[in-house]
Design a protein around this motif. Structure first.
Motif, short mmCIF file in Angstrom:
data_model
loop_
_atom_site.label_atom_id
_atom_site.label_comp_id
_atom_site.label_asym_id
_atom_site.label_seq_id
_atom_site.Cartn_x
_atom_site.Cartn_y
_atom_site.Cartn_z
N MET A 85 0.83 -1.21 0.00
CA MET A 85 0.00 0.00 0.00
C MET A 85 0.86 1.26 0.00
N GLU A 86 1.97 1.24 0.73
CA GLU A 86 2.89 2.38 0.70
C GLU A 86 3.40 2.62 -0.71
N SER A 87 3.72 1.54 -1.39
CA SER A 87 4.20 1.65 -2.77
C SER A 87 3.12 2.25 -3.66
N VAL A 88 1.88 1.80 -3.51
CA VAL A 88 0.77 2.28 -4.33
C VAL A 88 0.53 3.76 -4.10
N THR A 89 0.63 4.21 -2.86
CA THR A 89 0.30 5.60 -2.55
C THR A 89 1.44 6.57 -2.78
N THR A 90 2.66 6.07 -2.90
CA THR A 90 3.79 6.99 -3.08
C THR A 90 4.35 7.02 -4.50
N LEU A 91 4.04 6.00 -5.29
CA LEU A 91 4.55 5.95 -6.66
C LEU A 91 3.40 6.11 -7.64
N ASP A 92 3.72 6.53 -8.83
CA ASP A 92 2.71 6.60 -9.88
C ASP A 92 3.11 5.65 -10.99
N ALA A 93 2.17 5.30 -11.82
CA ALA A 93 2.44 4.38 -12.92
C ALA A 93 3.45 4.97 -13.87
N ALA A 94 4.31 4.11 -14.36
CA ALA A 94 5.28 4.55 -15.36
C ALA A 94 4.53 4.92 -16.63
N PRO A 95 4.83 6.09 -17.21
CA PRO A 95 4.11 6.47 -18.42
C PRO A 95 4.39 5.48 -19.54
N ALA A 96 3.34 5.15 -20.26
CA ALA A 96 3.49 4.21 -21.37
C ALA A 96 2.86 4.84 -22.60
N SER A 97 3.40 4.47 -23.75
CA SER A 97 2.83 4.98 -24.99
C SER A 97 1.45 4.34 -25.19
N LEU A 98 0.65 4.97 -26.02
CA LEU A 98 -0.67 4.41 -26.30
C LEU A 98 -0.54 3.02 -26.91
N LYS A 99 0.43 2.82 -27.75
CA LYS A 99 0.64 1.50 -28.36
C LYS A 99 0.89 0.44 -27.28
N GLN A 100 1.75 0.76 -26.31
CA GLN A 100 2.03 -0.18 -25.22
C GLN A 100 0.77 -0.44 -24.40
N ARG A 101 0.02 0.62 -24.11
CA ARG A 101 -1.21 0.48 -23.32
C ARG A 101 -2.23 -0.39 -24.05
N VAL A 102 -2.35 -0.23 -25.36
CA VAL A 102 -3.29 -1.03 -26.15
C VAL A 102 -2.89 -2.51 -26.08
N LEU A 103 -1.61 -2.79 -26.26
CA LEU A 103 -1.14 -4.19 -26.21
C LEU A 103 -1.39 -4.81 -24.84
N ILE A 104 -1.12 -4.07 -23.79
CA ILE A 104 -1.35 -4.57 -22.44
C ILE A 104 -2.83 -4.75 -22.17
N TYR A 105 -3.63 -3.77 -22.62
CA TYR A 105 -5.09 -3.84 -22.47
C TYR A 105 -5.63 -5.10 -23.16
#
Length: 137
Positions: A85-105
């Motif tokens: 939970m500490e990790s979730v509240t103190t870090l943000d997601a690494a920015p990803a390109s739309l192409k990467q997000r589409v593939l992961i999605y």
């Protein structure tokens, strides 16, 4: 439920928009699957071995009552979940390109890894249908 004996594991969360959110890097003595003990487990959390991993595994089905009655075990679970939970509240997601997000999605959110419904997918990916169509082409 698993306790890492040797090796390292990446624990991450896949958001609905396909972005990856790193929760933790599991290593010796870290716990995996502690949420499986409780109802309402998150379905978007994944663990992936970074190298050869050896774990001590306990069946939750056959050990659940004994585990929930063990105060020291519950303290370990709380400690592990607090670190995550500490990790979730103190870090943000690494920015990803739309192409990467589409593939992961497509890999983690779509049935049979097939994207169906351009408008709905664009909404979840936080982009326009036109942007998504360009990526798919």
């Amino acid at each position: 439920f698993q306790i890492i004996i040797q090796g390292t594991v990446s624990i991450y969360f896949i958001r609905n928009d396909g972005s990856v959110y790193s929760l933790a890097n599991g290593r010796k003595n870290d716990l995996l699957g502690e949420m499986e003990i409780f109802p309402h487990q998150p379905s978007n959390v994944y663990a992936e071995a970074n190298d050869d991993v050896i774990c001590l595994a306990l069946s939750i089905e056959s050990s659940k009552n004994a585990l929930l009655e063990n105060c020291r075990f519950l303290q370990l679970v709380c400690e592990s979940l607090t670190q995550k939970m500490e990790s979730v509240t103190t870090l943000d997601a690494a920015p990803a390109s739309l192409k990467q997000r589409v593939l992961i999605y497509m890999k983690y959110k779509c049935s049979k890894e097939e994207l169906k419904g351009l408008q709905q997918a664009a909404f979840h990916l936080n982009c326009s249908a036109r942007q998504l169509q360009r990526i798919l082409n």
